[in-house]
Design an enzyme around this catalytic site. Structure first.
Site, PDB file in Angstrom:
ATOM      1  N   TRP A 106      46.837  21.568  40.250  1.00 36.11           N
ATOM      2  CA  TRP A 106      47.286  22.042  38.932  1.00 36.11           C
ATOM      3  C   TRP A 106      46.980  23.508  38.701  1.00 36.11           C
ATOM      4  O   TRP A 106      47.762  24.215  38.060  1.00 36.11           O
ATOM      5  CB  TRP A 106      46.745  21.152  37.813  1.00 36.11           C
ATOM      6  CG  TRP A 106      47.503  19.860  37.774  1.00 36.11           C
ATOM      7  CD1 TRP A 106      47.025  18.615  38.054  1.00 36.11           C
ATOM      8  CD2 TRP A 106      48.910  19.693  37.495  1.00 36.11           C
ATOM      9  NE1 TRP A 106      48.039  17.691  37.962  1.00 36.11           N
ATOM     10  CE2 TRP A 106      49.205  18.319  37.617  1.00 36.11           C
ATOM     11  CE3 TRP A 106      49.949  20.563  37.160  1.00 36.11           C
ATOM     12  CZ2 TRP A 106      50.495  17.796  37.417  1.00 36.11           C
ATOM     13  CZ3 TRP A 106      51.223  20.050  36.953  1.00 36.11           C
ATOM     14  CH2 TRP A 106      51.479  18.684  37.083  1.00 36.11           C
ATOM     15  N   ASP A 176      42.389  25.102  31.160  1.00 35.72           N
ATOM     16  CA  ASP A 176      43.269  23.931  31.074  1.00 35.72           C
ATOM     17  C   ASP A 176      42.354  22.718  31.202  1.00 35.72           C
ATOM     18  O   ASP A 176      41.774  22.474  32.259  1.00 35.72           O
ATOM     19  CB  ASP A 176      44.286  23.979  32.228  1.00 35.72           C
ATOM     20  CG  ASP A 176      45.142  22.714  32.307  1.00 35.72           C
ATOM     21  OD1 ASP A 176      44.945  21.784  31.503  1.00 35.72           O
ATOM     22  OD2 ASP A 176      46.025  22.670  33.196  1.00 35.72           O
ATOM     23  N   LYS A 200      46.595  12.298  29.171  1.00 31.74           N
ATOM     24  CA  LYS A 200      45.569  11.780  30.078  1.00 31.74           C
ATOM     25  C   LYS A 200      44.418  11.171  29.288  1.00 31.74           C
ATOM     26  O   LYS A 200      43.998  10.073  29.578  1.00 31.74           O
ATOM     27  CB  LYS A 200      45.101  12.873  31.024  1.00 31.74           C
ATOM     28  CG  LYS A 200      46.312  13.419  31.797  1.00 31.74           C
ATOM     29  CD  LYS A 200      46.122  13.887  33.170  1.00 31.74           C
ATOM     30  CE  LYS A 200      47.485  14.069  33.834  1.00 31.74           C
ATOM     31  NZ  LYS A 200      47.833  15.476  34.042  1.00 31.74           N
TER      32      LYS A 200
HETATM   33  C1  PLP Z   1      48.801  16.540  34.551  1.00 33.79           C
HETATM   34  C2  PLP Z   1      48.315  17.944  34.421  1.00 33.79           C
HETATM   35  C3  PLP Z   1      49.165  19.008  34.051  1.00 33.79           C
HETATM   36  C4  PLP Z   1      50.668  18.819  33.846  1.00 33.79           C
HETATM   37  O1  PLP Z   1      50.940  18.725  32.516  1.00 33.79           O
HETATM   38  P1  PLP Z   1      52.411  18.472  31.926  1.00 33.79           P
HETATM   39  O2  PLP Z   1      52.105  18.078  30.517  1.00 33.79           O
HETATM   40  O3  PLP Z   1      53.057  17.400  32.736  1.00 33.79           O
HETATM   41  O4  PLP Z   1      53.122  19.763  31.998  1.00 33.79           O
HETATM   42  C5  PLP Z   1      48.607  20.251  33.891  1.00 33.79           C
HETATM   43  N1  PLP Z   1      47.279  20.477  34.080  1.00 33.79           N
HETATM   44  C6  PLP Z   1      46.439  19.476  34.443  1.00 33.79           C
HETATM   45  C7  PLP Z   1      45.000  19.767  34.649  1.00 33.79           C
HETATM   46  C8  PLP Z   1      46.947  18.194  34.628  1.00 33.79           C
HETATM   47  O5  PLP Z   1      46.099  17.207  34.981  1.00 33.79           O
END
Ligand code: PLP
Length: 366
Positions: A106, A176, A200
């Site tokens: 990611w 993030d 998540k």
């Molecule tokens: C799953 C994930 C993403 C992707 O996010 P989307 O909402 O599908 O764009 C980005 N960063 C992390 C750390 C993730 O686990």
């Protein structure tokens, strides 16, 4: 039975949701008690929705101990849109290129997207260890004029987690936290921005939370499309265009669950520590028969990526657990193997069942 499969959802995302939240959501789809109509038909201009956004913000502030220096926006486009809007809003000619920690799938995606917007620098790259370890953020050599340092707090695919590490104090820190937000207390003051999509740990897909420090917002250049400008969403209290009403509703229920049923982030963290310790313990007891992708100091409490060292055995394990109503255990397509995601709503009982399945599988097949 469907309720059993819900309990044993180890999916990497969208992840498991608490049983009590699913029950309230089910009722609200029929009729929302407060308004007498379905949550799916509620207007975003209603008083109910305006106070829902207010409550969601207040609950997040209280759970995190977030100071008034931060604004909260509920946005769409997932974390991938944040990858693009962050450099658009917060980098520019006045600063040296933003720095990115490239520690897994990611963060590589975040870096590549930011590069399309603005020239970026890679502050650290985990490629040499096949993304199985993380750097000490305080030891990175960061240009003090850099626009910001971006990193991913939990690498969802590889199962690597930074934990409560100090970052460099000379540049704004942006994280993030999509896959470990609200899984443990965090020292929010260290960050200029934190973002996390809901799917998540916080709710269904469709909404992304952005916490932005006011001092960072002063950098936003004029002339951005309004929808890509963080100030638009903050000024309109996350109600600039039709927001994801349903996703924000479920996120609010999850925030109440964390407060009232779990008892806050400290308790959530203790539960998550017990869950991950149980899984890593079960895997380690198998010795060389299993390979855990992440090296020990960086093992994630949210995602456990491992392999029995052979694609056929991994597939057999996924079938074996499938027969026991467990789902979502396939590794990410970029890494293969097995991945158990232990997000907040995955119960200790579900984890105990998975540990049992790991032991039984090893006895029967290895
Ligand atoms: C799953 C994930 C993403 C992707 O996010 P989307 O909402 O599908 O764009 C980005 N960063 C992390 C750390 C993730 O686990």
């Amino acid at each position: 039975m469907t309720t059993r499969r819900n309990e044993f959802n180890f999916s990497g995302g969208p992840g498991a949701l608490p049983a009590s939240v699913l029950l309230q959501t089910q009722r609200a789809i029929e009729t929302l008690p407060e308004t007498g109509i379905s949550v799916l038909g509620m207007s975003h201009r209603s008083e109910w929705f305006v106070s829902l956004v207010e409550e969601a913000s207040q609950n997040l502030r209280a759970l995190l101990g977030l100071s008034d220096e931060y604004e909260i926006a509920f946005m769409q486009g997932g974390s991938s849109l944040q990858f693009a809007t962050i450099p658009m809003n917060f980098a520019g000619q006045a600063w040296a290129p933003p720095q990115y920690v490239s520690s897994g799938y990611w963060s590589r995606r975040a870096t590549a997207e930011a590069q399309r917007v603005y020239r970026c620098a890679v502050a650290w790259d985990g490629v040499h260890s096949r993304y199985s370890e993380l750097p000490d953020l305080t030891k990175l050599d960061i240009d003090p004029r850099a626009a910001y340092l971006h990193y991913v707090s939990n690498e969802t695919v590889e199962g690597l987690q930074f934990g409560a590490q100090e970052g460099p104090s000379n540049v704004p820190l942006i994280a993030d936290m999509s896959s470990d937000f609200l899984s443990a207390p965090i020292d929010t003051d260290r960050y200029s921005m934190i973002y996390a999509h809901a799917q998540k740990n916080l709710g269904p897909s469709g909404v992304t939370v952005a916490l932005v420090k006011r001092s960072l917002l002063e950098r936003v250049p004029d002339g951005l499309p309004a929808i890509l400008d963080y100030r638009t969403h903050i000024e309109h209290r996350s109600n600039y265009n039709t927001p994801p009403v349903f996703a924000i509703y479920v996120l609010t229920l999850v925030s109440r669950w964390l407060r009232d049923e779990i008892g806050g982030l400290q308790s959530m963290c203790a539960i998550n520590e017990r869950k991950s310790a149980a899984i890593y313990g079960a895997l380690e007891s198998l010795g060389d028969a299993v390979r855990i992708h992440a090296k020990a100091p960086w093992r994630s409490r949210m995602n456990v990526a491992f392999s029995f060292g052979d694609e056929r055995l991994d597939r057999a394990f996924i079938e074996f657990t499938g027969e026991r109503q467990m789902t979502g255990l396939e590794g990410h397509r970029s890494l293969g193997g097995v991945r158990a995601s232990l997000y907040n709503a995955v119960t200790e009982q579900a984890v105990a069942s998975l540990c049992e399945a790991i032991r039984e599988f090893a006895l029967a097949r290895i």
